[in-house]
Design an enzyme around this catalytic site. Structure first.
Site, PDB file in Angstrom:
ATOM      1  N   GLU A  75       0.757  -1.307   0.045  1.00  0.00           N
ATOM      2  CA  GLU A  75      -0.162  -0.098  -0.093  1.00  0.00           C
ATOM      3  C   GLU A  75       0.911   1.145   0.044  1.00  0.00           C
ATOM      4  OE1 GLU A  75      -0.802  -2.641   1.548  1.00  0.00           O
ATOM      5  OE2 GLU A  75      -2.909  -3.259   0.891  1.00  0.00           O
ATOM      6  N   HIS A  96     -11.756  -4.814   8.533  1.00  0.00           N
ATOM      7  CA  HIS A  96     -12.524  -4.692   7.460  1.00  0.00           C
ATOM      8  C   HIS A  96     -13.556  -3.957   7.565  1.00  0.00           C
ATOM      9  CE1 HIS A  96      -9.538  -7.739   6.148  1.00  0.00           C
ATOM     10  NE2 HIS A  96      -9.626  -7.642   5.021  1.00  0.00           N
TER      11      HIS A  96
HETATM   12  C1  LIG Z   1      -2.622  -4.613   4.016  1.00  0.00           C
HETATM   13  C2  LIG Z   1      -3.663  -5.461   3.356  1.00  0.00           C
HETATM   14  N1  LIG Z   1      -3.680  -5.175   1.711  1.00  0.00           N
HETATM   15  C3  LIG Z   1      -4.395  -6.223   1.116  1.00  0.00           C
HETATM   16  C4  LIG Z   1      -5.326  -6.909   1.625  1.00  0.00           C
HETATM   17  C5  LIG Z   1      -6.397  -7.891   0.790  1.00  0.00           C
HETATM   18  N2  LIG Z   1      -5.728  -9.211   0.966  1.00  0.00           N
HETATM   19  C6  LIG Z   1      -6.180 -10.184   1.603  1.00  0.00           C
HETATM   20  S1  LIG Z   1      -5.423 -11.583   1.593  1.00  0.00           S
HETATM   21  C7  LIG Z   1      -4.462 -11.025   0.394  1.00  0.00           C
HETATM   22  C8  LIG Z   1      -3.456 -11.864  -0.535  1.00  0.00           C
HETATM   23  C9  LIG Z   1      -2.459 -12.287   0.477  1.00  0.00           C
HETATM   24  O1  LIG Z   1      -1.467 -13.189  -0.182  1.00  0.00           O
HETATM   25  P1  LIG Z   1      -0.415 -13.968   0.499  1.00  0.00           P
HETATM   26  O2  LIG Z   1       0.289 -13.149   1.581  1.00  0.00           O
HETATM   27  O3  LIG Z   1       0.406 -14.702  -0.379  1.00  0.00           O
HETATM   28  O4  LIG Z   1      -1.474 -15.053   1.351  1.00  0.00           O
HETATM   29  P2  LIG Z   1      -2.350 -16.206   0.761  1.00  0.00           P
HETATM   30  O5  LIG Z   1      -3.664 -15.629   0.698  1.00  0.00           O
HETATM   31  O6  LIG Z   1      -1.950 -16.544  -0.471  1.00  0.00           O
HETATM   32  O7  LIG Z   1      -2.637 -17.096   1.891  1.00  0.00           O
HETATM   33  C10 LIG Z   1      -4.853  -9.580   0.165  1.00  0.00           C
HETATM   34  C11 LIG Z   1      -4.161  -9.063  -1.026  1.00  0.00           C
HETATM   35  C12 LIG Z   1      -5.190  -7.373   3.076  1.00  0.00           C
HETATM   36  N3  LIG Z   1      -5.836  -8.082   3.846  1.00  0.00           N
HETATM   37  N4  LIG Z   1      -4.343  -6.378   3.902  1.00  0.00           N
END
Ligand SMILES: Cc1ncc(C[n+]2csc(CCOP(=O)(O)OP(=O)(O)O)c2C)c(N)n1
Ligand SMILES: [Mg+2]
Lengths: 336, 330
Positions: free
Chosen positions: B67, B136
């Site tokens: 972000e 959220h």
């Molecule tokens: C700061 C922030 N940005 C965006 C999100 C939205 N978001 C939730 S899970 C996710 C993907 C995370 O990917 P990863 O770290 O690879 O974990 P995975 O979901 O694959 O287990 C995103 C972008 C969030 N929760 N927090």
């Protein structure tokens, strides 16, 4: 990557069976919750850990009760592997007052501070600085406690990861980062999230911070376990942080309701061949650690446990609305 | 407002956002989108679906989960000739980009002597009532509106979404556009012509004589419903949509308050230090001698939003609460 095989002879039969039980518990818990979510019994968002069970299980098997961990939005597996009770977890997912957070947190925020579980987290990378602080505190209090932070491949793109591991590197903190590389961050593949130079080994992000780097097969619970044991021992001895990349795959959508349009044909099926819930029991049976009947018994026993957990959640009460105002501050007061 | 009479089309807010951004990208090729999963998934709420096919992934760019750089690189691009539209999935994630918003985006033009155009939009969404738990489920427009240097708008209806989003994209200042997850599927008529709403102009959504309700986003829809219900009881409610939180159209709001002498302000921010306090102060200062009663503030109770439905329902105002507040004054 270190592979299973040569060294696994050293793992006691008892531990191997425990790890199998943990993986079965995670899978069954989540499969049932998935259905209850589809039936609209479970509100909110749901991010399933199905496919990644070997990672949480192998890591937590290598920890002691006094250690700490932080988790993610995909946290049920970490909680179960840590030993949290499935009934109070289910109750939390149902939003009931008997849940771990009294219904305040839900799926993305299950925590049990008494068990060293400092919370699932809805903010990507949000738990990493917290684990760093737990590691700092462990050191300042002169203990040999270790703090473990689970996070996804996507979290490596957040400043919070880099700032924390830099700090841990400078201060030699007993911090262990578990990078769960499940190939995607939400609906976007790794190759859009990291430069080509990092794709073959995501622990490269730990290099400038001087952390010990390991990379293991995240579908192989024993490989995860052994790597973690090594990293934990190092951290306990005051030799500083480590980063372990566990390479795996999530079998379900990013969250329930995800159309999964981004998966190339055949990719899921290919990974499913390596499903630890298929391969590990087979291995234990082949090694003579477990009989087919014993495996069935484990499955049946845990199935019954999860059924009870769901019943517990269903039969529990929703929190009284007035409880919304409790727990904001230590003195119970409200903001003016 | 600058809408001329003409053709209208019934549309949902979510489709208006897609259409409007598409039109602005057609109109000016410096306009581009960046954010998490904006291509493919079409952004957090699938709203941007298809824009990647139309404009290419050069102009609909998936960022890593970063972000700080998502917002900050938008600022840098805006300072040097581009017109970025950044999507921050949930407004709670603005916290991750805190420094860029507070110290960079908001202050750059002023600190540099006021000459530098920063044509940048940050779209994000307030969420309330989705059982999504505290991180959220937040409404944070008041938080950013408290920072001099940022323009902050709240979109509520299909028509204002179009007018405000166009204004934001065409503005040479950073504009933070707060959408609301609870109104994405709301449908209403939208003029088909190209129009821009003035940033800083409120609208009377429904004229009335007895009580003024100033309301944003989901609460605006609740207020309109409350006004409907109360008209059956002979109470005439005027509903004002501020549209812009900063700058605030004090004139329109105060004028309505003077007319009715009784005001309810309702919004999804927490009551303490929330938008309601600013609205209430504005009304009290501007219409003091015409008020029959003190302004009534309605908002989320001062707690992080709890997950469980029984708890969440307790702390978020609904239509019944708006009705009760109006009846208290009427
Ligand atoms: C700061 C922030 N940005 C965006 C999100 C939205 N978001 C939730 S899970 C996710 C993907 C995370 O990917 P990863 O770290 O690879 O974990 P995975 O979901 O694959 O287990 C995103 C972008 C969030 N929760 N927090
Ligand atoms: Mg991932």
């Amino acid at each position: 990557m270190s592979s299973q095989g040569e060294r696994s002879a050293a793992i006691a039969d008892q531990e191997r069976i425990e790890m199998l039980r943990t993986m079965v518990r995670i899978r069954k818990f989540e499969s049932v919750i998935q259905n209850k979510f589809a039936d609209a019994e479970v509100p909110g968002f749901l991010h399933l850990y199905i496919g990644q069970e070997a990672i949480a299980t192998g890591v937590c098997q290598a920890l002691e009760e006094r250690d700490y961990l932080t988790s993610t939005h995909r946290g049920h597996g970490h909680c179960i592997a840590r030993g949290l009770e499935t009934d109070r977890m289910a109750a939390e997912l149902y939003g009931k007052e008997t849940g771990y957070c009294k219904g305040k947190g839900g799926s993305m925020h299950i925590a049990d501070v008494n068990a060293g579980m400092l919370g699932a987290n809805g903010i990507v990378a949000g738990g990493i600085p917290i684990a760093t602080g737990a590691a700092l505190s462990a050191k300042m209090r002169d203990t040999d406690e270790v703090a473990v932070s689970f996070f996804g491949d996507g979290a490596l793109s957040e400043g919070a990861f880099h700032e924390s591991f830099n700090q841990a590197g400078i201060w030699d903190l007993p911090l262990l980062g578990i990078v769960e590389n499940n190939q995607y961050g939400e609906m976007t593949g790794l190759e859009e999230q990291h430069p080509p130079s990092a794709l073959d080994d995501l622990t490269i992000y730990g290099e400038p911070y001087g952390v010990t780097r390991m990379r293991v097969d995240g579908m192989d619970v024993e490989a995860v376990y052994e790597a973690t044991l090594e990293a934990v021992e190092q951290a306990r001895n005051g030799d500083g942080p480590a980063l372990i990349e566990c390479v795996g795959y999530r079998f379900e959508g990013h969250h329930e309701g995800d159309s999964q349009f981004y998966r190339p044909d055949g990719e899921l099926e290919e990974w499913k061949q390596r499903d630890p819930l298929l391969t590990y029991p087979r291995k234990l049976i082949d090694d003579g650690v477990l009989t087919e009947e014993e495996h069935q018994e484990i499955e049946a026993e845990i199935e019954a446990e999860i059924e009870d957990a769901i019943e517990f959640a269903r039969n529990s009460d929703y929190p009284d609305p007035q409880q919304a105002y409790e727990g904001v501050y230590s003195d119970g007061g409200e903001q003016a | 407002m600058s809408t001329a009479a003409g053709d209208v089309e019934e549309m949902a807010v979510r489709d208006v956002i897609n259409q409007t951004l598409g039109e602005e990208m057609e109109r000016d090729d410096r306009v581009y989108i960046q954010g998490i999963d904006v291509s493919g998934r079409g952004g957090t709420s699938n709203i941007l679906k298809g824009l990647d096919d139309r404009f290419g992934t050069d102009r609909v760019r998936n960022t890593p989960i970063s972000e700080v750089s998502m917002v900050g690189s938008g600022l840098g691009a805006a300072a040097t000739g581009m017109r970025p539209v950044v999507e921050v999935m949930y407004c709670g994630f603005l916290g991750v980009a805190g420094d860029q918003l507070l110290n960079q985006v908001a202050k750059m033009r002023y600190m540099f002597g006021g000459e530098l155009d920063l044509p940048m939009v940050i779209r994000t969404k307030n969420v309330m009532g989705a059982n999504a738990a505290a991180q959220h489920s937040q409404a944070l427009h008041h938080w950013l509106a408290a920072i001099p240097g940022l323009k902050v708008v709240c979109t509520s209806t299909p028509a204002d979404t179009k007018g405000l989003l166009k204004a934001a994209v065409r503005s040479d200042d950073p504009v933070i556009v707060f959408e609301h997850g609870g109104v994405y599927n709301r449908k209403a008529e939208v003029p088909t012509e190209d129009y821009v709403y003035e940033i800083g102009e409120a609208a009377i959504e429904r004229p009335g004589d007895d009580v003024t309700v100033v309301a944003t986003q989901n609460q605006l829809w609740n207020a309109l419903e409350a006004a409907d219900r109360l008209s059956a009881e002979g109470i005439s409610v005027e509903v004002v949509n501020p549209r812009t939180i900063s700058p605030l159209d004090t004139e329109t709001i105060v004028e309505s308050a003077r007319k009715t002498g009784r005001c309810v302000v309702v919004d999804d921010t927490p009551l303490s230090y929330g938008t309601q306090s600013q609205l209430s102060a504005t009304i009290s200062e501007g219409a003091f001698w015409d008020l029959d009663l003190p302004v009534k503030r309605l908002g989320v109770d001062n707690v992080p939003i709890p997950f469980s439905p029984t708890l969440e329902d307790e702390v978020i105002p609904g239509t019944d609460d708006v009705v009760d507040a109006i009846l208290d004054l009427a």
